[in-house]
Design an enzyme around this catalytic site. Structure first.
Site, PDB file in Angstrom:
ATOM      1  N   LYS A 186       0.859  -1.191   0.000  1.00  0.00           N
ATOM      2  CA  LYS A 186       0.000   0.000   0.000  1.00  0.00           C
ATOM      3  C   LYS A 186       0.890   1.234   0.000  1.00  0.00           C
ATOM      4  CE  LYS A 186      -2.003   2.693   2.951  1.00  0.00           C
ATOM      5  NZ  LYS A 186      -1.877   3.939   2.173  1.00  0.00           N
ATOM      6  N   GLU A 262      10.301   1.166  10.430  1.00  0.00           N
ATOM      7  CA  GLU A 262      11.238   2.288  10.251  1.00  0.00           C
ATOM      8  C   GLU A 262      10.421   3.553  10.476  1.00  0.00           C
ATOM      9  OE1 GLU A 262      13.720   1.962   6.786  1.00  0.00           O
ATOM     10  OE2 GLU A 262      14.560   0.107   7.565  1.00  0.00           O
ATOM     11  N   CYS A 296      13.638  11.023   6.662  1.00  0.00           N
ATOM     12  CA  CYS A 296      13.628  10.668   8.083  1.00  0.00           C
ATOM     13  C   CYS A 296      14.996  10.883   8.726  1.00  0.00           C
ATOM     14  CB  CYS A 296      13.203   9.220   8.247  1.00  0.00           C
ATOM     15  SG  CYS A 296      14.288   8.091   7.367  1.00  0.00           S
ATOM     16  N   GLU A 395       9.466  16.054  15.745  1.00  0.00           N
ATOM     17  CA  GLU A 395       9.822  15.903  14.330  1.00  0.00           C
ATOM     18  C   GLU A 395       8.961  16.849  13.497  1.00  0.00           C
ATOM     19  OE1 GLU A 395       8.635  12.302  12.215  1.00  0.00           O
ATOM     20  OE2 GLU A 395      10.598  12.225  11.282  1.00  0.00           O
TER      21      GLU A 395
HETATM   22  P1  NAD Z   1       2.332   8.035   8.089  1.00  0.00           P
HETATM   23  O1  NAD Z   1       2.615   7.193   9.258  1.00  0.00           O
HETATM   24  O2  NAD Z   1       1.309   9.103   8.196  1.00  0.00           O
HETATM   25  O3  NAD Z   1       1.847   7.142   6.849  1.00  0.00           O
HETATM   26  C1  NAD Z   1       2.634   6.077   6.357  1.00  0.00           C
HETATM   27  C2  NAD Z   1       1.708   5.050   5.745  1.00  0.00           C
HETATM   28  O4  NAD Z   1       0.914   4.472   6.766  1.00  0.00           O
HETATM   29  C3  NAD Z   1       0.746   5.583   4.696  1.00  0.00           C
HETATM   30  O5  NAD Z   1       0.683   4.660   3.644  1.00  0.00           O
HETATM   31  C4  NAD Z   1      -0.563   5.665   5.451  1.00  0.00           C
HETATM   32  O6  NAD Z   1      -1.696   5.541   4.615  1.00  0.00           O
HETATM   33  C5  NAD Z   1      -0.442   4.462   6.365  1.00  0.00           C
HETATM   34  N1  NAD Z   1      -1.242   4.510   7.582  1.00  0.00           N
HETATM   35  C6  NAD Z   1      -1.574   5.591   8.323  1.00  0.00           C
HETATM   36  N2  NAD Z   1      -2.313   5.211   9.395  1.00  0.00           N
HETATM   37  C7  NAD Z   1      -2.449   3.861   9.331  1.00  0.00           C
HETATM   38  C8  NAD Z   1      -3.103   2.899  10.142  1.00  0.00           C
HETATM   39  N3  NAD Z   1      -3.749   3.243  11.249  1.00  0.00           N
HETATM   40  N4  NAD Z   1      -3.033   1.607   9.773  1.00  0.00           N
HETATM   41  C9  NAD Z   1      -2.361   1.236   8.668  1.00  0.00           C
HETATM   42  N5  NAD Z   1      -1.740   2.109   7.846  1.00  0.00           N
HETATM   43  C10 NAD Z   1      -1.771   3.410   8.180  1.00  0.00           C
HETATM   44  O7  NAD Z   1       3.736   8.603   7.635  1.00  0.00           O
HETATM   45  P2  NAD Z   1       4.040   9.613   6.448  1.00  0.00           P
HETATM   46  O8  NAD Z   1       3.485  10.936   6.830  1.00  0.00           O
HETATM   47  O9  NAD Z   1       3.624   8.997   5.149  1.00  0.00           O
HETATM   48  O10 NAD Z   1       5.628   9.668   6.451  1.00  0.00           O
HETATM   49  C11 NAD Z   1       6.359  10.545   7.238  1.00  0.00           C
HETATM   50  C12 NAD Z   1       6.886   9.849   8.466  1.00  0.00           C
HETATM   51  O11 NAD Z   1       7.582   8.678   8.094  1.00  0.00           O
HETATM   52  C13 NAD Z   1       7.883  10.672   9.238  1.00  0.00           C
HETATM   53  O12 NAD Z   1       7.645  10.498  10.616  1.00  0.00           O
HETATM   54  C14 NAD Z   1       9.219  10.057   8.872  1.00  0.00           C
HETATM   55  O13 NAD Z   1      10.247  10.242   9.800  1.00  0.00           O
HETATM   56  C15 NAD Z   1       8.848   8.634   8.727  1.00  0.00           C
HETATM   57  N6  NAD Z   1       9.812   7.917   7.872  1.00  0.00           N
HETATM   58  C16 NAD Z   1      10.719   7.084   8.466  1.00  0.00           C
HETATM   59  C17 NAD Z   1      11.661   6.419   7.684  1.00  0.00           C
HETATM   60  C18 NAD Z   1      12.713   5.517   8.294  1.00  0.00           C
HETATM   61  O14 NAD Z   1      13.416   4.850   7.542  1.00  0.00           O
HETATM   62  N7  NAD Z   1      12.839   5.466   9.603  1.00  0.00           N
HETATM   63  C19 NAD Z   1      11.642   6.604   6.306  1.00  0.00           C
HETATM   64  C20 NAD Z   1      10.699   7.462   5.746  1.00  0.00           C
HETATM   65  C21 NAD Z   1       9.773   8.122   6.537  1.00  0.00           C
HETATM   66  O1  6OD Z   2      18.390   4.516   2.273  1.00  0.00           O
HETATM   67  C1  6OD Z   2      17.606   3.725   2.792  1.00  0.00           C
HETATM   68  O2  6OD Z   2      17.739   2.494   2.682  1.00  0.00           O
HETATM   69  C2  6OD Z   2      16.481   4.220   3.570  1.00  0.00           C
HETATM   70  N1  6OD Z   2      15.690   3.275   4.115  1.00  0.00           N
HETATM   71  C3  6OD Z   2      16.260   5.545   3.720  1.00  0.00           C
HETATM   72  C4  6OD Z   2      15.214   6.105   4.478  1.00  0.00           C
HETATM   73  C5  6OD Z   2      14.994   7.418   4.435  1.00  0.00           C
HETATM   74  C6  6OD Z   2      13.926   8.035   5.151  1.00  0.00           C
HETATM   75  O3  6OD Z   2      13.274   8.969   4.782  1.00  0.00           O
END
Ligand code: NAD
Ligand code: 6OD
Length: 491
Positions: A186, A262, A296, A395
């Site tokens: 998804k 993640e 992130c 964040e």
């Molecule tokens: P989000 O958590 O709002 O959404 C991510 C996904 O989860 C979307 O596909 C959304 O539709 C789905 N989702 C939301 N609520 C849900 C639920 N209750 N059940 C199942 N699915 C659900 O995150 P975002 O706004 O898309 O992304 C930004 C966040 O992601 C930031 O906090 C960022 O730090 C984090 N992020 C972390 C990493 C990492 O590698 N650690 C990488 C990228 C982004």
């Molecule tokens: O480089 C990657 O493998 C990775 N997972 C990056 C994540 C970035 C977050 O926004």
């Protein structure tokens, strides 16, 4: 200003349908939602809105496919399919980069040079990795021989964020397929286009029907929740916000799914006075504002040792003002639009809060001139905040950094660790012993010294504390995407 006209003439936004059991399909009730271009605020297409019914169909297809031809693919055959997917991504790099830029608002050049090539490399890397894997074996004197075998986990649900849509989806899908699983993916509701094209690429590369499935839709009470609750989904890999991770963990508890997380970060960027300031600033511009700060790993809390604090700020502010902000398809654009109106308001809310908290905005905090439309925010540098202010602790996930001075190593380590996040950290120093000493005390899963976002896909990637559960990359990905069985032969 030179606009990349040719690519805009050649690539048009697509309407997005689900991909289930090898075919593109609409939602059963034909429901769709709008796909909005964050750089123009225009509706560029429609996306099928999936829910429980579509997830049920996708999971049934994925479950059936586990027992189909896919299970008999040899290692070499699976590796060849992965390699072909990577090749086909590269053949369509410009189209995919354009769609990614339209969906996310990020500079086209970044998508072309980073997101899409890395998506291809995710497949190429795991295609190679797969063929070199061995197994664990122990001889227990003359009594027994123990060895382990790896099997697929089963149907894997993949829930993805919008910031690096194709890079992060393929970071999950490549090892998932390498380990012989099937998938129900998804994408984030904001960024459906490249995942839609990827489905066709996988089919063209020889992935059997049902092995990969794609359901578009929202998270809570929708497609996302349906994946996390489905009894036939064996594992869920999730990248997104920490609070969404909590909701998913609750939903997945009743069927005890294997989880990989993640999550968010509030990463410190620690600059000691002995570092090379020009080098620091070149990289800090990227670690602060790359992808509009929507990575992130962005170092949004910058700590600078007092002897170089003023010099750093002077240069950093000047270089930030030079970044070209605006249309993702204009040559030289370094910072595009943030993902949505909701996110634009949220990031601006933090900038307003910083001022209330006593902060000084040294640059940014406004929109670039001449851009009436689009969710643009100039890269923003804030000083004068205390460590307790919300802008230093929470964040923001936008082009906003806070800068604080520090005096001693002990003090900065304590401040850097004073957070419930633990994703990434950058340390700048030319003192070898200090580099190791500080790195060993920082509570984060990923620590870079004198660099940022330098990746090697064999290394463990992930966060500690509330930034994640588990690690991905190389063998660590296989730990999640496979089940080990130990076999003991009595001699
Ligand atoms: P989000 O958590 O709002 O959404 C991510 C996904 O989860 C979307 O596909 C959304 O539709 C789905 N989702 C939301 N609520 C849900 C639920 N209750 N059940 C199942 N699915 C659900 O995150 P975002 O706004 O898309 O992304 C930004 C966040 O992601 C930031 O906090 C960022 O730090 C984090 N992020 C972390 C990493 C990492 O590698 N650690 C990488 C990228 C982004
Ligand atoms: O480089 C990657 O493998 C990775 N997972 C990056 C994540 C970035 C977050 O926004």
């Amino acid at each position: 200003m030179q606009v990349k006209e040719k690519i805009l003439q050649e690539v048009k936004p697509i309407n997005c349908r689900h991909f289930i059991d090898g075919n593109y399909v609409d939602s059963i009730n034909m429901k769709t939602f709008e796909n909005i271009n964050p750089a123009t605020e225009e509706v560029m297409g429609r996306v099928a809105e999936g829910g429980k019914e579509e997830v049920d169909l996708a999971v049934a297809a994925a479950k059936k496919a586990l027992k189909g031809p896919w299970k008999d693919f040899t290692t070499q055959e699976r590796s060849a399919v992965l390699r072909r997917i990577g090749d086909l991504i590269l053949e369509r790099v410009e189209v995919l980069a354009a769609l990614e830029a339209m969906d996310t608002g990020k500079p086209y050049q970044m998508a072309l040079e980073v997101d899409i090539p890395r998506a291809a490399y995710n497949f190429h890397f795991f295609a190679d990795y797969l063929t070199s894997m061995g197994t664990e074996a122990y001889q227990q004197d003359q009594t027994a021989l123990h060895y382990s075998i790896r099997r697929p986990v089963g149907v894997v649900g993949m829930i993805n964020p919008w910031n690096l849509p194709m890079l992060l989806l393929t970071w999950k899908l490549a090892p998932c397929l390498a380990a012989g699983n099937t998938a129900v993916m998804k994408p984030a509701e904001w960024t459906p286009m490249t995942a839609t094209v990827l489905a066709e690429i996988c089919k063209d590369a020889g992935v059997p029907d049902g092995v990969i499935n794609l359901v578009h839709g929202f998270g809570p009470d929708s497609a996302g929740a349906a994946i996390t609750e489905h009894p036939d989904v064996d594992a869920v890999t999730f990248t997104g916000e920490t609070k969404t991770g909590t909701a998913i963990m609750k939903a997945a508890a009743s069927t005890l799914k294997k989880l990989s997380y993640e999550l968010g970060g509030k990463n410190p960027n620690i600059i000691f006075a002995d570092s090379d300031l020009d080098e620091v600033i070149d990289t800090t511009l990227k670690s602060s504002f790359m992808n509009q700060g929507e990575v992130c790993l962005c170092g949004s809390r910058i700590y600078v040792q007092r002897p170089v604090y003023e010099a750093f700020l002077q240069k950093f502010v000047a270089r930030t003002k030079d970044l070209l902000v605006g249309d993702p398809f204009v040559e030289g654009t370094k910072v595009g639009a943030v993902i949505s109106k909701e996110h634009y308001d949220r990031v601006n809310g933090y900038i307003a809060l910083a001022k209330e908290e006593g902060g000084t905005v040294l640059t940014g905090g406004d929109r670039p001139e001449g851009h009436e439309k689009g969710f643009y925010i100039n890269p923003t540098i804030i000083t004068g905040l205390t460590r307790d202010s919300r802008c230093v602790r929470e964040e923001i996930f936008g082009p906003v950094v806070t800068v604080l001075p520090f005096d001693t190593e002990e003090e900065v380590i304590e401040q850097a660790n004073d957070t419930h996040y633990g994703l990434g950290t950058t340390i700048w120093t030319n003192d070898l012993r200090r580099a190791h000493r500080v790195a060993h005390q920082i509570e984060a899963g990923i620590i870079w010294v004198n660099t940022w976002y330098l990746r090697d896909l064999r290394t463990p990637f992930g966060g500690m504390k509330q930034s994640g559960i588990g690690r991905e990359g190389g063998m660590h990905s296989f730990e999640f995407y496979s089940e080990l069985s130990n076999i003991t032969i009595k001699l």
